[in-house]
Scaffold this active site. Sequence first.
Site, PDB file in Angstrom:
ATOM      1  N   ASP A  21      -5.497  -2.207  -2.850  1.00 28.76           N
ATOM      2  CA  ASP A  21      -4.251  -2.303  -1.855  1.00 28.76           C
ATOM      3  C   ASP A  21      -4.379  -2.947  -0.911  1.00 28.76           C
ATOM      4  O   ASP A  21      -3.234  -2.070   0.314  1.00 28.76           O
ATOM      5  CB  ASP A  21      -4.163  -0.449  -2.206  1.00 28.76           C
ATOM      6  CG  ASP A  21      -3.676   0.007  -3.708  1.00 28.76           C
ATOM      7  OD1 ASP A  21      -4.011  -1.228  -4.201  1.00 28.76           O
ATOM      8  OD2 ASP A  21      -3.058   0.609  -3.498  1.00 28.76           O
ATOM      9  N   LYS A 119      -1.321  -2.239 -10.999  1.00 30.53           N
ATOM     10  CA  LYS A 119      -1.130  -0.601 -10.704  1.00 30.53           C
ATOM     11  C   LYS A 119       0.065  -0.671 -10.564  1.00 30.53           C
ATOM     12  O   LYS A 119       1.042  -1.246  -9.366  1.00 30.53           O
ATOM     13  CB  LYS A 119      -2.728  -0.125 -10.423  1.00 30.53           C
ATOM     14  CG  LYS A 119      -2.722   0.344  -9.128  1.00 30.53           C
ATOM     15  CD  LYS A 119      -3.776   0.802  -8.577  1.00 30.53           C
ATOM     16  CE  LYS A 119      -3.599   1.167  -7.041  1.00 30.53           C
ATOM     17  NZ  LYS A 119      -2.351   1.271  -6.162  1.00 30.53           N
ATOM     18  N   CYS A 164      -4.821   6.703  -2.518  1.00 30.00           N
ATOM     19  CA  CYS A 164      -5.626   5.314  -3.817  1.00 30.00           C
ATOM     20  C   CYS A 164      -6.995   5.576  -3.980  1.00 30.00           C
ATOM     21  O   CYS A 164      -7.495   5.199  -4.875  1.00 30.00           O
ATOM     22  CB  CYS A 164      -4.474   4.152  -3.332  1.00 30.00           C
ATOM     23  SG  CYS A 164      -3.179   4.073  -4.181  1.00 30.00           S
TER      24      CYS A 164
END
Length: 219
Positions: A21, A119, A164
């Site tokens: 990310d 996601k 994450c």
Amino acid sequence: MEAKLASPYAIDDSDLLIVVDIQNDFCPDGALAVPLGDEVVPIVNRLGKSFRNVVLTQDWHPAGHLSFASTHPGHAPYDTIAMPYGPQVLWPDHCVQGTPGAAFHSGLQIPQAGLVVRKGLDPAIDSYSALYENDRATPTGLTGYLRERGIKRLFLAGLAFDFCVRYSAEDAVREGFAVVVIEDACRGIDVQGSVAATRTSFAALDVACIAARDLAATC
Ligand SMILES: [Zn+2]
């Protein structure tokens, strides 16, 4: 005489780097800025050169996603609410599909990355982990990709350390992978003690936390 260090972190083709990310919204001035998040970009770029196998993940929500505080009248960002799959932290709107905030940081340069896992696409469930959505049961498909590629050990870097990266590491351990978190290539948000909780979890699960230089010494 060759000076070769015996290191548990010599990288081979059964190793894979997951870059989590590194998107504009998680960097300074982004909608959900992780403090100093952009500092990891040059570190991750250097790390990437050591790996033949790299996966990038990208938070990728539809507008009105349930993880957004704006979807829940009366709630503010960083409140926690109960969802059918467990507690859910509410976030500012972030990483909406196709927006500049959802794009990778422009400085990220790992051209050999073989897969981008998007996601958080389901409007009704969040997905911190690269392997499972937040019910810890609905797969993203990444585990199958890793197994078919013969990957045994995962190295993790990116944003945010305590969400994450943490969830990805925990799920990867559960799937039987050896997991190494490159901690100085991560930055955390630290909501309600989440950084300390992450360290406790990693220690309990034997997730190794190393520094980028521990890898560089072997390359
Ligand atoms: Zn998100």
